[in-house]
Motif scaffolding. Structure first.
Motif, PDB file in Angstrom:
ATOM      1  N   HIS A   1       0.796  -1.230   0.050  1.00  0.00           N
ATOM      2  CA  HIS A   1      -0.120   0.120   0.129  1.00  0.00           C
ATOM      3  C   HIS A   1       0.931   1.393  -0.111  1.00  0.00           C
ATOM      4  CE1 HIS A   1      -3.991  -1.948   1.001  1.00  0.00           C
ATOM      5  NE2 HIS A   1      -2.874  -2.973   1.542  1.00  0.00           N
ATOM      6  N   TYR A   2       0.795   1.975  -1.120  1.00  0.00           N
ATOM      7  CA  TYR A   2       1.504   3.206  -0.835  1.00  0.00           C
ATOM      8  C   TYR A   2       0.467   4.557  -0.931  1.00  0.00           C
ATOM      9  CZ  TYR A   2       4.974   0.512  -3.451  1.00  0.00           C
ATOM     10  OH  TYR A   2       5.858  -0.628  -3.412  1.00  0.00           O
ATOM     11  N   HIS A   3       0.948   5.586  -0.071  1.00  0.00           N
ATOM     12  CA  HIS A   3       0.262   6.561   0.358  1.00  0.00           C
ATOM     13  C   HIS A   3       1.218   7.958  -0.352  1.00  0.00           C
ATOM     14  CE1 HIS A   3      -2.218   4.615   2.924  1.00  0.00           C
ATOM     15  NE2 HIS A   3      -1.281   4.119   3.316  1.00  0.00           N
ATOM     16  N   PRO A   4       0.766   7.924  -1.545  1.00  0.00           N
ATOM     17  CA  PRO A   4       1.689   9.297  -2.250  1.00  0.00           C
ATOM     18  C   PRO A   4       1.120  10.733  -1.653  1.00  0.00           C
ATOM     19  CG  PRO A   4       0.536   8.222  -3.836  1.00  0.00           C
ATOM     20  CD  PRO A   4       0.269   7.293  -2.672  1.00  0.00           C
ATOM     21  N   GLN A   5       2.047  11.421  -1.236  1.00  0.00           N
ATOM     22  CA  GLN A   5       1.651  12.888  -0.777  1.00  0.00           C
ATOM     23  C   GLN A   5       2.333  13.826  -1.620  1.00  0.00           C
ATOM     24  OE1 GLN A   5       3.184  12.894   3.059  1.00  0.00           O
ATOM     25  NE2 GLN A   5       2.191  11.057   3.891  1.00  0.00           N
ATOM     26  N   THR A   6       1.235  15.029  -1.659  1.00  0.00           N
ATOM     27  CA  THR A   6       2.008  16.153  -2.068  1.00  0.00           C
ATOM     28  C   THR A   6       1.903  17.165  -1.095  1.00  0.00           C
ATOM     29  OG1 THR A   6      -0.263  16.933  -2.628  1.00  0.00           O
ATOM     30  CG2 THR A   6       0.474  15.780  -4.340  1.00  0.00           C
ATOM     31  N   GLN A   7       3.001  18.199  -1.310  1.00  0.00           N
ATOM     32  CA  GLN A   7       2.930  19.124  -0.539  1.00  0.00           C
ATOM     33  C   GLN A   7       2.854  20.616  -1.053  1.00  0.00           C
ATOM     34  OE1 GLN A   7       6.837  18.588   1.362  1.00  0.00           O
ATOM     35  NE2 GLN A   7       6.037  16.856   2.489  1.00  0.00           N
ATOM     36  N   SER A   8       2.599  21.419  -0.229  1.00  0.00           N
ATOM     37  CA  SER A   8       2.504  22.763  -0.776  1.00  0.00           C
ATOM     38  C   SER A   8       2.950  23.437   0.596  1.00  0.00           C
ATOM     39  CB  SER A   8       1.018  23.012  -1.225  1.00  0.00           C
ATOM     40  OG  SER A   8       0.158  22.853   0.194  1.00  0.00           O
ATOM     41  N   CYS A   9       3.514  24.768   0.414  1.00  0.00           N
ATOM     42  CA  CYS A   9       3.867  25.804   1.393  1.00  0.00           C
ATOM     43  C   CYS A   9       3.111  27.258   1.491  1.00  0.00           C
ATOM     44  CB  CYS A   9       5.265  25.875   1.192  1.00  0.00           C
ATOM     45  SG  CYS A   9       6.132  27.024   2.183  1.00  0.00           S
TER      46      CYS A   9
END
Length: 129
Positions: free
Chosen positions: A102-110
């Protein structure tokens, strides 16, 4: 001691001779025939090696000696083949493993936030130079 012996050799009568051994049959010196009485033993004497069994004296006999029986062992060997059957059953079990990843790809923002506070200050005010 060597020399002549006083013993005389036994005299053989025609009745004691075997068949064909009578006088005139010529079986060699001392056994009748022309050589009778002219053998190495002297006139009328017979060679001791030519004595017939009928001329021998009585023999003594004793009971036989019986010895213990000797045992002999003869070993004989044979080979017999005995088949031994050992049945086997093999069950092949195939195992399949599923690995669930199981993968949980994340994106980030600032995001930069700025806060401001205002204060009312009584008095003469700030000292600037």
């Amino acid at each position: 001691m060597h020399g002549k012996s006083n013993k005389m050799a036994p005299q053989v009568s025609p009745a004691m001779m075997g068949p064909g051994m009578g006088p005139g049959m010529g079986q060699g010196p001392g056994m009748g025939g022309p050589g009778m009485g002219m053998g190495p033993m002297g006139p009328g004497m017979m060679d001791p090696s030519m004595v017939s069994p009928a001329m021998m004296g009585p023999q003594n006999a004793v009971p036989p000696v019986v010895h213990p029986t000797q045992n002999a062992v003869v070993n004989s060997y044979s080979t017999t083949i005995v088949p031994h059957i050992h049945p086997q059953h093999v069950t092949n079990v195939n195992h399949q493993m599923f690995k669930h990843l199981h993968y949980h790809p994340q994106t980030q923002s600032c995001c930069n936030e700025v806060s401001h506070q205002h204060f009312n200050c009584p008095g003469p005010g700030p000292f600037f130079r």
